[in-house]
Write a protein that holds these residues in place. Structure first.
Motif, PDB file in Angstrom:
ATOM      1  N   LEU A 101    -110.079 -46.167   2.764  1.00 38.11           N
ATOM      2  CA  LEU A 101    -109.924 -44.871   2.099  1.00 38.11           C
ATOM      3  C   LEU A 101    -109.135 -45.032   0.802  1.00 38.11           C
ATOM      4  CD1 LEU A 101    -110.054 -41.789   1.892  1.00 38.11           C
ATOM      5  CD2 LEU A 101    -108.045 -41.698   3.382  1.00 38.11           C
ATOM      6  N   CYS A 102    -108.060 -45.795   0.838  1.00 43.98           N
ATOM      7  CA  CYS A 102    -107.267 -46.026  -0.375  1.00 43.98           C
ATOM      8  C   CYS A 102    -108.107 -46.718  -1.446  1.00 43.98           C
ATOM      9  CB  CYS A 102    -106.021 -46.848  -0.047  1.00 43.98           C
ATOM     10  SG  CYS A 102    -104.821 -45.949   0.953  1.00 43.98           S
ATOM     11  N   ARG A 103    -108.912 -47.687  -1.036  1.00 50.33           N
ATOM     12  CA  ARG A 103    -109.796 -48.373  -1.987  1.00 50.33           C
ATOM     13  C   ARG A 103    -110.835 -47.401  -2.552  1.00 50.33           C
ATOM     14  NH1 ARG A 103    -109.992 -52.792   1.816  1.00 50.33           N
ATOM     15  NH2 ARG A 103    -112.016 -52.010   2.448  1.00 50.33           N
ATOM     16  N   ALA A 104    -111.361 -46.529  -1.687  1.00 46.65           N
ATOM     17  CA  ALA A 104    -112.383 -45.569  -2.126  1.00 46.65           C
ATOM     18  C   ALA A 104    -111.814 -44.604  -3.163  1.00 46.65           C
ATOM     19  CB  ALA A 104    -112.946 -44.795  -0.932  1.00 46.65           C
ATOM     20  N   ILE A 105    -110.599 -44.138  -2.937  1.00 45.74           N
ATOM     21  CA  ILE A 105    -109.977 -43.208  -3.881  1.00 45.74           C
ATOM     22  C   ILE A 105    -109.732 -43.894  -5.217  1.00 45.74           C
ATOM     23  CG2 ILE A 105    -107.875 -41.879  -4.352  1.00 45.74           C
ATOM     24  CD1 ILE A 105    -107.830 -41.261  -1.299  1.00 45.74           C
ATOM     25  N   SER A 106    -109.254 -45.118  -5.162  1.00 48.29           N
ATOM     26  CA  SER A 106    -109.033 -45.884  -6.388  1.00 48.29           C
ATOM     27  C   SER A 106    -110.357 -46.107  -7.125  1.00 48.29           C
ATOM     28  CB  SER A 106    -108.375 -47.215  -6.033  1.00 48.29           C
ATOM     29  OG  SER A 106    -108.223 -48.002  -7.173  1.00 48.29           O
ATOM     30  N   GLU A 107    -111.393 -46.453  -6.361  1.00 43.98           N
ATOM     31  CA  GLU A 107    -112.705 -46.675  -6.964  1.00 43.98           C
ATOM     32  C   GLU A 107    -113.270 -45.386  -7.552  1.00 43.98           C
ATOM     33  OE1 GLU A 107    -116.386 -49.531  -5.936  1.00 43.98           O
ATOM     34  OE2 GLU A 107    -115.780 -48.226  -4.286  1.00 43.98           O
ATOM     35  N   LEU A 108    -113.033 -44.267  -6.883  1.00 47.06           N
ATOM     36  CA  LEU A 108    -113.496 -42.982  -7.408  1.00 47.06           C
ATOM     37  C   LEU A 108    -112.863 -42.686  -8.765  1.00 47.06           C
ATOM     38  CD1 LEU A 108    -113.563 -40.587  -4.322  1.00 47.06           C
ATOM     39  CD2 LEU A 108    -115.441 -41.012  -5.906  1.00 47.06           C
TER      40      LEU A 108
END
Length: 133
Positions: A101-108
């Motif tokens: 989730l943290c990676r997804a938010i950063s990627e977003l």
């Protein structure tokens, strides 16, 4: 990244940023406690796999939408499910998804900047073409 519904009335439809248009394709999933929480976790894991496919194919638009859906599922939907609050083992599965989730938010955030810049460049090129005719 705001997930509010409606709201964008100040911005004309034709002038909406690419990221805003794509966010509209990833609406929040309403909680239905009739479905077991495990189905929501399974969906989140499928979204993670789909994101890997889009990432490998460098499909930034679909990757953005999938990551927005994944984030929404984990931040908005799953914590509101009745079983999430009742059974501690459900929280363990949630914790395992915290790093993705943290990676997804950063990627977003990164994709938002890339897609909006690309959209801005495309619009200015189109505008320049229209004025030169």
């Amino acid at each position: 990244m705001s997930r509010g519904g409606g709201g964008g009335g100040a911005r004309a439809k034709g002038k909406a940023k690419a990221s805003e248009i794509l966010m509209a394709q990833a609406p929040c999933i309403p909680v239905n406690s009739k479905f077991p929480l495990s189905e929501y976790y399974d969906r989140a894991e499928r979204l993670m796999r789909q994101a890997m496919i889009y990432r490998a194919g460098q499909d930034q638009y679909n990757l953005f939408v999938i990551q927005a859906r994944f984030s929404s599922l984990l931040l908005d939907t799953i914590p509101k499910h009745q079983q999430f609050k009742q059974l501690p083992q459900n929280r363990e599965r949630y914790k395992k998804l915290n790093e993705p989730l943290c990676r997804a938010i950063s990627e977003l955030e990164s994709l938002k900047n890339i897609l909006d810049e690309e959209d801005k460049r495309r619009r200015s090129e189109k505008s320049a073409q229209n004025t030169s005719k």
